[in-house]
Write an enzyme that holds these catalytic residues in place. Structure first.
Site, PDB file in Angstrom:
ATOM      1  N   ARG A  61      59.105  28.910  57.682  1.00 56.73           N
ATOM      2  CA  ARG A  61      58.364  28.467  56.490  1.00 56.73           C
ATOM      3  C   ARG A  61      57.166  27.611  56.883  1.00 56.73           C
ATOM      4  NH1 ARG A  61      59.891  24.187  53.728  1.00 56.73           N
ATOM      5  NH2 ARG A  61      62.111  24.601  53.851  1.00 56.73           N
ATOM      6  N   TYR A 114      38.536  33.844  38.922  1.00 57.93           N
ATOM      7  CA  TYR A 114      39.609  34.829  38.856  1.00 57.93           C
ATOM      8  C   TYR A 114      40.671  34.297  37.866  1.00 57.93           C
ATOM      9  CZ  TYR A 114      43.967  37.028  40.128  1.00 57.93           C
ATOM     10  OH  TYR A 114      45.181  37.667  40.073  1.00 57.93           O
ATOM     11  N   ASP A 183      36.268  30.260  47.252  1.00 56.04           N
ATOM     12  CA  ASP A 183      37.085  31.466  47.331  1.00 56.04           C
ATOM     13  C   ASP A 183      36.150  32.589  47.776  1.00 56.04           C
ATOM     14  OD1 ASP A 183      38.326  33.908  46.784  1.00 56.04           O
ATOM     15  OD2 ASP A 183      39.458  33.127  45.084  1.00 56.04           O
ATOM     16  N   LYS A 208      43.219  41.618  49.633  1.00 62.91           N
ATOM     17  CA  LYS A 208      42.070  42.470  49.350  1.00 62.91           C
ATOM     18  C   LYS A 208      41.466  43.008  50.661  1.00 62.91           C
ATOM     19  CE  LYS A 208      42.706  41.014  45.109  1.00 62.91           C
ATOM     20  NZ  LYS A 208      44.048  40.832  44.726  1.00 62.91           N
TER      21      LYS A 208
HETATM   22  C1  LIG Z   1      38.782  36.261  43.798  1.00 62.30           C
HETATM   23  C2  LIG Z   1      40.281  36.240  43.835  1.00 62.30           C
HETATM   24  N1  LIG Z   1      40.911  35.134  44.280  1.00 62.30           N
HETATM   25  C3  LIG Z   1      42.259  35.058  44.337  1.00 62.30           C
HETATM   26  C4  LIG Z   1      43.057  36.107  43.926  1.00 62.30           C
HETATM   27  C5  LIG Z   1      44.551  35.972  43.975  1.00 62.30           C
HETATM   28  O1  LIG Z   1      45.049  36.668  45.083  1.00 62.30           O
HETATM   29  P1  LIG Z   1      46.539  37.262  45.174  1.00 62.30           P
HETATM   30  O2  LIG Z   1      46.620  38.395  44.200  1.00 62.30           O
HETATM   31  O3  LIG Z   1      46.649  37.672  46.614  1.00 62.30           O
HETATM   32  O4  LIG Z   1      47.467  36.151  44.824  1.00 62.30           O
HETATM   33  C6  LIG Z   1      42.448  37.293  43.480  1.00 62.30           C
HETATM   34  C7  LIG Z   1      43.262  38.435  43.041  1.00 62.30           C
HETATM   35  O5  LIG Z   1      42.771  39.388  42.480  1.00 62.30           O
HETATM   36  C8  LIG Z   1      41.022  37.358  43.428  1.00 62.30           C
HETATM   37  O6  LIG Z   1      40.366  38.447  42.983  1.00 62.30           O
END
Ligand SMILES: Cc1ncc(COP(=O)(O)O)c(C=O)c1O
Length: 404
Positions: A61, A114, A183, A208
């Protein structure tokens, strides 16, 4: 890290950083260390390991060798001292917030965000005394209050491909002693390395482009050693969204080809944006690489290319967006992005369904918006597919017009 690794090019780091033949067996591929715990040896060593007086693995972990290889690779690609991996992008964002913010702190963010992050900021964190406030780019410096602790931004933004100026965020953060967080999921370190622009922390949904094959969930946060130690020992250890070693193996394999895939994603996305531009079914094409994108110059100054995402706005709203989506044959109708295979989604009915209509529309998430995650198939085939689907949407639009 090899001595000269810091000077290697991006592709060399993508392939080699964090990975070396297994010294015990000679295995060339990084082994999947599928173990929850690690033998501590004698009691004195166990005590030293737990006190942090000796480095070594104790429990997966907190750290695991396969996961570690992924963390080292990402740190090398971002130019960061350290990186910490998580089970998902949301796991990474939540753990970062929980380990760096205290009750009474405020997050200022440049929108839109997001949906999951928006939910965390607006629904969950306020229960623990942390608030989040959206501000316009031009008002960022003036919006800082004594409670502000973090500046948070996504660039490019989801789903309308807006661009925020990383230098502006970094400057405001350093003037006011705030933590700046980006992000970078849409850009990936191949296109933008926010730390090079003075940002403190970059994070990704590794689900992604980093993984790249649509078969693994993961997240990662990168920044200074000191901050990442805090994120590991509080955010990872106490929250527990740990990346599994078998998924780390998939992500490691994905990142090794990030540079090759991103080149293809970018070239194909540009071809799709060009093909859609001026088509009668479409009123707007959102792609930061187009010269008339409102932040094209900022994008060009902080991105090495413009990414693999394109959004199209259909003249006649949901009907023609639906006709387009249903006519596509190479793009599957699905959320998520960054897969080698092309995906298309209708944000208003899916990812942004829960956002109040007024806010949604203010962010340009209309009923006529379709988001494309352009894959790495042959450009010619993708363009042909998009063209025939646009023509179908135009015919659907024509049938909506009053006759005669
Ligand atoms: C820009 C962005 N940040 C964070 C996330 C969250 O990622 P996860 O689905 O791996 O938790 C996403 C998911 O689509 C995203 O598009």
């Amino acid at each position: 890290m090899r001595d000269d690794e810091r000077h290697d090019g991006f592709a060399t780091r993508a392939v080699h950083a964090g990975q070396a033949p297994d010294p015990r067996t000679g295995a060339h591929a990084t082994p999947i260390h599928q173990t929850s715990t690690f033998v501590l040896g004698d009691v004195a060593r166990g005590e030293r390991l737990f006190a942090g007086d000796e480095s070594g693995y104790v429990y997966s972990r907190i750290a695991n060798p396969t996961v570690r290889a992924f963390e080292e690779k990402l740190a090398a690609l971002e130019g960061a001292e350290e990186a910490v991996a998580f089970a998902s992008g949301m796991g990474a964002i939540a753990a970062l917030c929980l380990s760096t913010l205290r009750s009474g702190d405020e997050i200022l963010f440049l929108g839109p965000l997001y949906g999951g992050t928006r939910g965390l900021f607006h629904d969950l964190l306020p229960r623990f005394g942390v608030t989040a406030r959206r501000v316009d780019d031009d008002d960022l410096a003036a919006a800082v209050t004594p409670q502000t602790r973090m500046l948070y931004v996504e660039t490019p933004t989801n789903p309308t491909l807006g661009i925020h100026d990383l230098r502006l965020v970094a400057d405001v953060a350093s003037t006011h002693g705030l933590l700046s967080v980006v992000d970078g999921t849409f850009a990936t370190p191949y296109l933008t390395r926010p730390l090079e622009h003075g940002i403190d922390v970059v994070l990704h949904s590794a689900t992604k482009y980093l993984g790249g094959h649509g078969d693994a969930l993961g997240g990662v946060v990168a920044g200074s050693q000191e901050l990442m130690d805090e994120v590991r020992l509080e955010g990872l250890r106490h929250v527990g969204a740990a990346l599994s070693p078998s998924i780390a193996f998939l992500l490691l394999r994905g990142v090794r080809t990030l540079h090759l895939r991103m080149r293809a994603h970018c070239a194909n996305a540009r071809a799709i944006a060009d093909a859609a531009l001026g088509h009668p079914a479409v009123s707007a094409v959102h792609y930061p690489g187009l010269p008339d994108h409102p932040r094209h110059a900022v994008a060009a100054s902080q991105m090495d290319d413009f990414g693999g995402m394109v959004a199209l706005e259909f003249v006649h709203g949901r009907e023609s967006a639906a006709a387009f989506l249903e006519a596509l044959t190479l793009f599957d109708h699905a959320v998520s992005l960054g897969d080698v295979s092309s995906l298309a989604c209708h944000p208003a009915s899916t990812t942004h369904q829960v956002v109040e209509e007024e806010l949604r529309l203010a962010d340009g998430v209309t009923e006529g918006l379709v988001r494309l995650s352009v894959g790495i198939e042959d450009e010619r085939d993708l363009v042909r597919d998009v063209r025939q689907a646009l023509d179908r949407a135009a015919r659907a639009e024509a049938s909506l017009l009053p006759s005669g």
